[in-house]
Scaffold this motif. Structure first.
Motif, PDB file in Angstrom:
ATOM      1  N   LYS A 166     -23.938 -24.486  24.111  1.00  0.00           N
ATOM      2  CA  LYS A 166     -23.842 -25.676  23.655  1.00  0.00           C
ATOM      3  C   LYS A 166     -23.416 -26.356  24.699  1.00  0.00           C
ATOM      4  CE  LYS A 166     -21.225 -24.502  20.002  1.00  0.00           C
ATOM      5  NZ  LYS A 166     -20.987 -24.526  17.950  1.00  0.00           N
TER       6      LYS A 166
ATOM      7  N   ASN B  64     -21.225 -29.910  23.054  1.00  0.00           N
ATOM      8  CA  ASN B  64     -21.858 -29.550  22.014  1.00  0.00           C
ATOM      9  C   ASN B  64     -21.132 -29.548  20.523  1.00  0.00           C
ATOM     10  OD1 ASN B  64     -23.651 -32.231  23.022  1.00  0.00           O
ATOM     11  ND2 ASN B  64     -24.582 -30.392  24.734  1.00  0.00           N
ATOM     12  N   LYS B  65     -21.495 -29.807  19.919  1.00  0.00           N
ATOM     13  CA  LYS B  65     -20.825 -29.246  18.312  1.00  0.00           C
ATOM     14  C   LYS B  65     -22.675 -28.800  17.828  1.00  0.00           C
ATOM     15  CE  LYS B  65     -16.757 -31.026  18.168  1.00  0.00           C
ATOM     16  NZ  LYS B  65     -15.663 -29.931  18.774  1.00  0.00           N
ATOM     17  N   GLY B  66     -22.336 -28.170  16.379  1.00  0.00           N
ATOM     18  CA  GLY B  66     -23.891 -27.515  16.552  1.00  0.00           C
ATOM     19  C   GLY B  66     -23.295 -25.819  15.595  1.00  0.00           C
ATOM     20  N   GLY B  67     -25.037 -25.700  15.127  1.00  0.00           N
ATOM     21  CA  GLY B  67     -24.599 -24.566  14.180  1.00  0.00           C
ATOM     22  C   GLY B  67     -25.280 -23.747  14.965  1.00  0.00           C
TER      23      GLY B  67
ATOM     24  N   LYS C 140     -28.779 -22.717  14.354  1.00  0.00           N
ATOM     25  CA  LYS C 140     -30.240 -22.869  14.071  1.00  0.00           C
ATOM     26  C   LYS C 140     -31.106 -23.421  15.127  1.00  0.00           C
ATOM     27  CE  LYS C 140     -28.883 -23.651   9.218  1.00  0.00           C
ATOM     28  NZ  LYS C 140     -29.192 -24.451   7.480  1.00  0.00           N
TER      29      LYS C 140
ATOM     30  N   ASP D  61     -29.366 -26.689  18.554  1.00  0.00           N
ATOM     31  CA  ASP D  61     -29.391 -27.153  17.259  1.00  0.00           C
ATOM     32  C   ASP D  61     -28.127 -28.228  17.435  1.00  0.00           C
ATOM     33  OD1 ASP D  61     -28.558 -27.678  14.152  1.00  0.00           O
ATOM     34  OD2 ASP D  61     -27.479 -25.599  14.433  1.00  0.00           O
ATOM     35  N   LYS D  62     -28.195 -29.390  17.442  1.00  0.00           N
ATOM     36  CA  LYS D  62     -26.680 -30.084  17.947  1.00  0.00           C
ATOM     37  C   LYS D  62     -26.743 -30.853  16.262  1.00  0.00           C
ATOM     38  CE  LYS D  62     -25.552 -34.338  20.736  1.00  0.00           C
ATOM     39  NZ  LYS D  62     -25.877 -34.656  22.535  1.00  0.00           N
ATOM     40  N   SER D  63     -25.153 -30.921  15.751  1.00  0.00           N
ATOM     41  CA  SER D  63     -24.950 -31.357  15.047  1.00  0.00           C
ATOM     42  C   SER D  63     -24.992 -32.867  14.238  1.00  0.00           C
ATOM     43  CB  SER D  63     -23.325 -31.195  14.258  1.00  0.00           C
ATOM     44  OG  SER D  63     -23.441 -29.839  14.885  1.00  0.00           O
ATOM     45  N   ARG D  64     -25.316 -33.306  13.350  1.00  0.00           N
ATOM     46  CA  ARG D  64     -25.792 -35.413  13.281  1.00  0.00           C
ATOM     47  C   ARG D  64     -26.416 -35.917  14.029  1.00  0.00           C
ATOM     48  NH1 ARG D  64     -20.006 -33.410  11.618  1.00  0.00           N
ATOM     49  NH2 ARG D  64     -19.873 -33.062   9.285  1.00  0.00           N
TER      50      ARG D  64
ATOM     51  N   ASP E 225     -32.532 -33.199  17.605  1.00  0.00           N
ATOM     52  CA  ASP E 225     -32.356 -31.907  18.734  1.00  0.00           C
ATOM     53  C   ASP E 225     -32.925 -32.135  19.648  1.00  0.00           C
ATOM     54  OD1 ASP E 225     -30.108 -30.848  15.675  1.00  0.00           O
ATOM     55  OD2 ASP E 225     -32.459 -29.925  15.904  1.00  0.00           O
TER      56      ASP E 225
END
Length: 152
Positions: A80, A83-86, A88, A137-140, A143
């Motif tokens: 990732k 990038n921030k992301g979980g 998912k 999966d990218k936060s806010r 995607d």
């Protein structure tokens, strides 16, 4: 001086030749029927979007014509970057070289930790297209996604 052979001597020599030739033919045909051992191959295929990189690893046995004949395992990893992301992400793999089409899919459980994760495997394939798709999966944010064309 002429060397003369009797009919019996000629038949005996001819029979030995025929038997020897037949035995050699059987031995050679047995050797020819043994299939060549399959060559194990590992290939990686990657695509990138939005700062993410997804990689599919395919372990397979290479068959006749240098094509994949049997898939041993399909794995994936997602880097990732910054990038921030979980975890998912969605990873899908589809092989049109089988009937029905062989598909592996993570659902919303694709892990983005830059480590290899099992996706599926152990099947025999024919000829056909193979592809993979990553939806990261990218936060806010929306995607990003990309597709990978896999060739053997």
């Amino acid at each position: 001086m002429v060397n003369s052979l009797t009919a019996r001597q000629i038949r005996k020599a001819t029979n030995r030749f025929v038997i020897g030739t037949a035995a050699m033919a059987v031995a050679c045909s047995s050797i020819a029927l043994i299939p060549a051992p399959a060559e194990a191959v590992t290939r990686n295929y990657s695509c990138s979007a939005g700062g993410f990189t997804g990689t599919i690893r395919v372990d397979y046995n290479q068959g006749i014509g240098r094509n994949a004949s049997s898939i041993i395992e399909v794995s994936y990893k997602i880097n990732k970057g910054s990038n921030k992301g979980g975890n998912k992400a969605n990873v899908g793999y589809s092989d049109g070289g089988t009937l029905p089409i062989k598909k592996f899919y993570t659902g919303d459980a694709g892990i983005q930790d830059n480590q290899w994760h099992y996706l599926g495997g152990s099947y025999t394939r024919g000829f056909g297209s193979v592809a993979a798709r990553f939806v990261f999966d990218k936060s806010r944010a929306s995607d990003p996604s990309c597709n990978v064309k896999i060739t053997f």
